[in-house]
Design a protein around this motif. Structure first.
Motif, PDB file in Angstrom:
ATOM      1  N   GLY A  15     -38.478  24.336  19.144  1.00  0.00           N
ATOM      2  CA  GLY A  15     -38.405  24.198  18.044  1.00  0.00           C
ATOM      3  C   GLY A  15     -37.500  22.772  17.517  1.00  0.00           C
ATOM      4  N   PHE A  16     -38.134  21.563  18.793  1.00  0.00           N
ATOM      5  CA  PHE A  16     -37.424  19.976  18.772  1.00  0.00           C
ATOM      6  C   PHE A  16     -37.727  19.557  17.304  1.00  0.00           C
ATOM      7  CE2 PHE A  16     -37.028  15.500  19.282  1.00  0.00           C
ATOM      8  CZ  PHE A  16     -35.536  15.569  19.671  1.00  0.00           C
ATOM      9  N   THR A  19     -36.975  21.101  13.758  1.00  0.00           N
ATOM     10  CA  THR A  19     -35.799  21.018  13.491  1.00  0.00           C
ATOM     11  C   THR A  19     -35.463  19.506  13.280  1.00  0.00           C
ATOM     12  OG1 THR A  19     -35.206  20.875  15.187  1.00  0.00           O
ATOM     13  CG2 THR A  19     -35.150  22.899  14.194  1.00  0.00           C
ATOM     14  N   PHE A  20     -35.389  19.227  14.176  1.00  0.00           N
ATOM     15  CA  PHE A  20     -35.706  16.959  14.029  1.00  0.00           C
ATOM     16  C   PHE A  20     -36.866  16.136  12.911  1.00  0.00           C
ATOM     17  CE2 PHE A  20     -36.863  12.546  15.444  1.00  0.00           C
ATOM     18  CZ  PHE A  20     -35.275  11.644  15.478  1.00  0.00           C
ATOM     19  N   LEU A  22     -37.909  17.760  10.053  1.00  0.00           N
ATOM     20  CA  LEU A  22     -36.687  18.410   8.472  1.00  0.00           C
ATOM     21  C   LEU A  22     -35.494  17.412   8.613  1.00  0.00           C
ATOM     22  CD1 LEU A  22     -36.712  20.750   6.827  1.00  0.00           C
ATOM     23  CD2 LEU A  22     -35.335  22.080   8.152  1.00  0.00           C
ATOM     24  N   THR A  23     -34.861  17.451   9.674  1.00  0.00           N
ATOM     25  CA  THR A  23     -33.401  16.286   9.296  1.00  0.00           C
ATOM     26  C   THR A  23     -33.895  15.395   9.101  1.00  0.00           C
ATOM     27  OG1 THR A  23     -32.586  18.124  11.383  1.00  0.00           O
ATOM     28  CG2 THR A  23     -31.741  16.019  11.026  1.00  0.00           C
ATOM     29  N   MET A  26     -34.958  15.591   5.176  1.00  0.00           N
ATOM     30  CA  MET A  26     -33.696  15.219   3.758  1.00  0.00           C
ATOM     31  C   MET A  26     -32.999  14.445   4.223  1.00  0.00           C
ATOM     32  SD  MET A  26     -33.033  19.402   3.768  1.00  0.00           S
ATOM     33  CE  MET A  26     -31.699  19.484   2.884  1.00  0.00           C
ATOM     34  N   LEU A  27     -32.810  14.196   5.452  1.00  0.00           N
ATOM     35  CA  LEU A  27     -31.932  12.514   5.506  1.00  0.00           C
ATOM     36  C   LEU A  27     -32.435  11.698   4.931  1.00  0.00           C
ATOM     37  CD1 LEU A  27     -28.875  12.006   6.580  1.00  0.00           C
ATOM     38  CD2 LEU A  27     -30.385  10.479   8.466  1.00  0.00           C
ATOM     39  N   LEU A  29     -34.697  12.069   2.405  1.00  0.00           N
ATOM     40  CA  LEU A  29     -35.044  12.302   0.433  1.00  0.00           C
ATOM     41  C   LEU A  29     -33.241  11.721   0.347  1.00  0.00           C
ATOM     42  CD1 LEU A  29     -37.244  13.025  -0.678  1.00  0.00           C
ATOM     43  CD2 LEU A  29     -36.153  15.449  -0.310  1.00  0.00           C
ATOM     44  N   VAL A  30     -32.824  12.884   0.575  1.00  0.00           N
ATOM     45  CA  VAL A  30     -31.254  12.539   0.137  1.00  0.00           C
ATOM     46  C   VAL A  30     -30.269  11.511   0.036  1.00  0.00           C
ATOM     47  CG1 VAL A  30     -28.963  14.019  -0.166  1.00  0.00           C
ATOM     48  CG2 VAL A  30     -31.081  15.167   0.118  1.00  0.00           C
TER      49      VAL A  30
ATOM     50  N   PHE C  76     -30.761  22.857   6.313  1.00  0.00           N
ATOM     51  CA  PHE C  76     -30.785  21.248   7.099  1.00  0.00           C
ATOM     52  C   PHE C  76     -29.676  21.169   7.676  1.00  0.00           C
ATOM     53  CE2 PHE C  76     -28.191  17.691   7.418  1.00  0.00           C
ATOM     54  CZ  PHE C  76     -29.004  16.477   8.379  1.00  0.00           C
ATOM     55  N   ALA C  79     -30.453  23.117  10.953  1.00  0.00           N
ATOM     56  CA  ALA C  79     -31.925  22.027  11.693  1.00  0.00           C
ATOM     57  C   ALA C  79     -30.641  21.157  12.185  1.00  0.00           C
ATOM     58  CB  ALA C  79     -32.443  21.668  10.381  1.00  0.00           C
ATOM     59  N   ALA C  83     -31.179  20.396  16.106  1.00  0.00           N
ATOM     60  CA  ALA C  83     -31.796  19.116  17.159  1.00  0.00           C
ATOM     61  C   ALA C  83     -31.202  18.592  17.832  1.00  0.00           C
ATOM     62  CB  ALA C  83     -32.729  18.409  16.335  1.00  0.00           C
ATOM     63  N   PHE C  87     -31.312  19.246  22.167  1.00  0.00           N
ATOM     64  CA  PHE C  87     -31.486  18.582  23.056  1.00  0.00           C
ATOM     65  C   PHE C  87     -30.862  17.125  22.800  1.00  0.00           C
ATOM     66  CE2 PHE C  87     -33.905  21.536  20.505  1.00  0.00           C
ATOM     67  CZ  PHE C  87     -34.582  21.858  21.311  1.00  0.00           C
ATOM     68  N   TYR C 114     -28.751   7.414  -7.565  1.00  0.00           N
ATOM     69  CA  TYR C 114     -29.954   8.201  -8.192  1.00  0.00           C
ATOM     70  C   TYR C 114     -30.249   7.544  -9.472  1.00  0.00           C
ATOM     71  CZ  TYR C 114     -29.316  10.984  -4.588  1.00  0.00           C
ATOM     72  OH  TYR C 114     -28.892  12.277  -3.162  1.00  0.00           O
ATOM     73  N   PHE C 151     -23.806  16.707   1.891  1.00  0.00           N
ATOM     74  CA  PHE C 151     -24.537  16.589   2.968  1.00  0.00           C
ATOM     75  C   PHE C 151     -23.947  16.800   4.196  1.00  0.00           C
ATOM     76  CE2 PHE C 151     -27.273  14.031   5.347  1.00  0.00           C
ATOM     77  CZ  PHE C 151     -29.196  15.034   4.236  1.00  0.00           C
TER      78      PHE C 151
END
Lengths: 279, 346, 278
Positions: A15-16, A19-20, A22-23, A26-27, A29-30, C76, C79, C83, C87, C114, C151
């Motif tokens: 899952g690295f 999840t990496f 996705l992290t 989102m980081l 994007l937001v 978020f 996840a 990670a 890891f 924004y 966040f």
């Protein structure tokens, strides 16, 4: 043999990638993309226009007020935060658990609620404001009011960073100091204070950083007079309300640079603290 | 089921944990990986289990190559040093875990799982504590639960990382015998990691001595003890006194005493001899041997532990049975070695 | 703390009194004021203010925004902590710093970024207007601003907790034949559930109470883009103090519940929260 580009050490846990990815997604994007938008926008401003707003007398007065009140509030929070942490860790008294829970109130109470409550307290016709006015002290609608609000929002930071370090320190080192002939004051000044200094400074820096950007609790009590009690974040809002997006961006970039500098400082302090704790 | 590793290399950054290790374990064997910390023994065990991915090398179980098979499909039971029990599950749920995570098609029925758990709880003599949580158990009990959990999935191979490391001496001894018994009864092939030489010699069919990511010797406990292949193995197993000597035409010369070498042959020249405390006899003055002054003597029953200092100032530890009654500190001794293991001088 | 090495009794009590006085003045008193002012004109006025349709709309909007932002934060946080905690990789420290970044950004700036992207004068503004998509002065903008502000909350709580717990239990599950998903769901998740709840609690409190960032992107459209905190501001600026404080009691109540549950978690599950264990 799966040794990814980023992975320094192959691991058998799955899952690295997911999840990496996705992290990072989102980081970006937001946080990252929107933040870089401010800098790109600022870079596209003509230098003259940038300076005209970001370095105008009104903006300079706002920075001065924001930095000054944030520093004063952080300093007071450092003293009283240390006192609170000390009392909570070292002494037993009735209601200690409730007091401990209450310390986190500023984390949980919306800033707007804090703002109107503090204003109701310190306004000239308020609970405390009336009595203070009789002494000739005015708090609400002056820079002092800003300090009061910033003390509220920054208070938990010092307590919560110092508390675990103080608890971890235990009474042994003080007992050792005492057995070596040190007085209580010497033990505090030469053994305890140096040991908790990194945590104390980290807490102070966190409180300062939070105070610098604070908006909700301040605008009700500050009075918001340009050049006198108008904080920098409010000036951004004022520029926006006047549809001067460029001006708002210029001030925001100045504030962000200060935030990043603080972030670096806090990271440095935390590295220092980890070394101290590991020793 | 046999187990083999061929030319396994593993690095952690700049550190080489395994430097081309090959090992064969026969079906039904009980093998100990023995070495100091950092020797690579735990890394090797984790690679055998598929918990660590090597840079190169092959792993086989039986005649099947397992190098690219993930841990979950290797059917290897692994007992972790600190047990790694699932703290939010009861003992019974811990043991059942491996069965309950099977795909629906091959998953035993609820009743079958319960029966298997009961059987294993019996085996590890914990039938009465199936409903407890790991935090409520003693170290020895946790160890046995970890073993039962690993055995529940009927592994072909059982791997144990320092299985007795976290236990006190008394519990350690009991569990050791019991584990050997379980291994024999269930017909397992087992490999365990330990840094305790006594444990390895006491329990294993064969001992693998490791140092700095390499295998120094693989042999039966008797041979590892009597005939250490390298100076490291000899020293690590309690080589005793290290004394400078000379190799000459197949014999070892120590202070005028000539003895056969119990270590592998070495070329003539200066050598390091290892002499265990009990491998000394006392001789009369003037007799060839190591001259030393007795510094301290500690008698326990018929045994005596002596500490003597040579003329050059080095200390020799000697263990004697039935020493002379008048032997006291300050006496001048002549120590005659009765056996020696000598290696090329470093 | 039982030790002979301590301050004289009078000094101890003086320090306690000083600390409690400071906390009473700065924390307890403001909290009391909120409730006192809300009921200043009696229960009827209080109830009327709470039942006001605009207040109810604001409440609904606040709940909606939190209901979108908090779950996204959970995803978020899970996840990121998986990670980062399980890891090893290059740039991990930088990644953690970047995740913490929103903590040091002023809420007003968070709102502004924004506006710069999606506002009428922003990069995507014209495109969004042509395609009739509204982000600023609408719910998506409120959600984005809230997401930015909250966040780090869940990730920050879970990363140290998962690092503390190590990888051994997951490795054990895999060696027993569990799939990656089963390992996460049956071993990892139960181990972090209280830490997760703790993070969600703080995240939710902040999401529902956020003012500055939301204020910038909302446009203050009454009955449409006003969350509870913004509604309080409007009432207050209209000198409708009782109503403002009445609505404020809802958020103060939320804060109190948050503190109670948080303290309970710290007391009951100390060893299952990051940095609270013995």
């Amino acid at each position: 043999m799966r040794t990814g580009l980023l992975q320094r050490r192959a691991s058998i846990l799955p899952g690295f990638g997911l999840t990496f990815g996705l992290t990072l997604f989102m980081l970006s994007l937001v946080v990252l993309v929107p933040l870089s938008a401010v800098f790109l926008r600022a870079a596209s401003l003509p230098a003259g226009e940038f300076a005209a707003v970001a370095l105008s007398p009104r903006a300079l007065a706002a920075y001065r007020l924001s930095f000054g009140t944030a520093a004063l509030a952080a300093a007071l929070n450092t003293v009283f935060g240390l006192l609170t942490a000390w009392v909570l860790v070292r002494y037993d008294f009735p209601g200690r658990r409730i007091v401990s829970a209450l310390v986190d109130l500023p984390f949980a109470l919306p800033t707007a609620v804090a703002g109107i409550a503090l204003t109701a307290l310190y306004a000239p016709n308020g609970w405390l404001g009336g009595a203070l006015a009789a002494w000739g002290v005015k708090i609400a609608f002056t820079p002092l009011g800003v300090v009061v609000a910033l003390i509220f929002v920054g208070l938990p930071f010092v307590v919560r960073t110092v508390e675990p370090v103080l608890a971890d320190l235990g009474p042994e080192v003080e007992e050792a100091a005492a057995s070596l002939g040190a007085s209580r004051l010497q033990a505090f000044g030469r053994v305890i204070l140096p040991a908790i200094a990194p945590a104390l400074l980290t807490g102070a820096a966190l409180a300062f950083a939070r105070a610098l950007g604070e908006y909700g609790s301040v605008i009700f009590i500050a009075g918001n007079l340009p050049m006198r009690s108008e904080i920098a974040p409010l000036l951004i809002v004022v520029q926006l309300e006047q549809f001067n997006v460029g001006g708002a961006t210029a001030i925001a970039v100045t504030m962000l640079l200060a935030s990043f500098a603080l972030l670096l400082l806090i990271n440095g302090l935390q590295v220092w603290q980890r070394r101290r704790m590991a020793a | 089921m046999s187990l083999s590793a061929q030319n396994v290399v593993k690095r952690f950054g700049a550190f080489t944990a395994l430097d081309g290790v090959s090992l064969d374990v026969g079906a039904g064997e009980f093998v100990a990986l023995l070495g100091p910390s950092g020797s690579g023994k735990t890394t090797l065990l984790r690679i055998l289990a598929g918990l660590e991915v090597p840079e190169s090398g092959r792993i086989a179980i039986g005649d099947q190559d397992m190098s690219d098979t993930p841990a979950r499909d290797r059917r290897v039971g692994f007992v972790f040093q600190h047990y790694a029990l699932f703290r939010h599950m009861t003992v019974a749920e811990n043991i059942a875990f491996g069965l309950t995570v099977r795909p629906r098609a091959s998953r035993p029925s609820r009743a079958a799982i319960a029966a298997r758990v009961a059987e294993l709880l019996d085996l590890v003599q914990l039938a009465h504590i199936g409903a407890r949580y790991p935090a409520q158990l003693s170290g020895g009990q946790r160890q046995r639960v970890a073993l039962a959990r690993a055995l529940a999935v009927e592994p072909r191979i059982l791997l144990l990382d320092e299985p007795f490391g976290a236990l006190d001496a008394k519990v350690r001894k009991d569990l050791r015998r019991w584990l050997r018994d379980v291994h024999d009864r269930m017909g397992l092939t087992s490999v365990f990691v330990t840094h305790d030489q006594e444990e390895a010699l006491d329990l294993a069919d064969r001992v693998v001595v490791m140092d700095h990511g390499r295998i120094e010797q693989v042999d039966t406990p008797e041979r590892v003890w009597d005939r250490p292949a390298t100076a490291f193995v000899c020293d690590f197993l309690g080589g005793g006194n290290r004394i400078a000597c000379t190799a000459n035409a197949g014999l070892i010369d120590i202070a005028g005493v000539r003895l056969p070498n119990l270590a592998p042959p070495l070329p003539d020249g200066p050598a390091d001899g290892f002499i265990r405390p009990h491998e000394f006899a006392l001789a009369a003055p003037g007799h060839p041997g190591i001259a030393a002054r007795l510094r301290r003597i500690q008698r326990t029953g018929p045994q005596a532990a002596l500490e003597a200092v040579t003329d050059s100032g080095s200390i020799i530890e000697v263990s004697l049975s039935d020493p002379p009654a008048d032997l006291a500190a300050g006496a001048e001794l002549v120590l005659v070695p009765t056996a020696v293991r000598a290696y090329r001088a470093r | 703390m039982k030790t002979a090495v301590t301050e004289p009794r009078w000094l101890r009590w003086l320090l306690i009194a000083l600390a409690l006085g400071f906390l009473a003045l700065n924390l307890a008193l403001p909290l009391i004021v909120v409730f006192a002012e809300a009921f200043r004109k009696g229960a009827d006025a209080y109830l009327a203010a709470i039942r006001d349709p605009e207040a109810l709309t604001a409440l609904r909007l606040t709940l909606t925004v939190a209901a979108i932002a908090v779950p996204l934060n959970i995803v978020f946080g899970l996840a990121a902590s998986w990670a980062i905690a399980k890891f090893d990789f290059r740039g991990k420290a930088l990644l953690v710093t970047l995740i913490d970044l929103p903590f040091s950004v002023s809420p007003v700036v968070a709102g502004l970024i924004y506006v710069l992207l999606f506002g009428m004068q922003g990069w995507f503004g014209p495109w969004l207007r042509d395609h009739d998509v509204q982000i600023i002065f609408a719910v998506p903008g409120l959600v984005l601003a809230t997401l930015f502000i909250t966040f780090p909350f869940v990730a920050r709580e879970l990363i140290p907790l998962m690092e503390e717990q190590g990888r051994e239990e997951e490795e054990a599950a895999l060696s027993l034949g569990a799939s990656g998903w089963a390992t996460f769901r049956r071993v990892t998740l139960p181990n972090i559930r209280w830490g997760l709840l703790y993070g969600v609690l703080l995240c939710n409190a902040r999401a529902m109470g956020e003012f500055g960032a939301v204020s910038v992107v909302s446009g203050h459209i009454r009955g449409k883009t006003n969350t509870l905190p913004l509604h309080i501001e409007i009432l207050y600026n209209e000198y409708n103090f009782v109503a403002a404080f009445a609505v404020a009691t809802l958020l103060a109540g939320l804060a109190l519940v948050t503190l109670v549950v948080k303290s309970f978690l710290e007391w009951r599950y100390a060893e299952q929260l990051a940095g609270h264990g013995a």
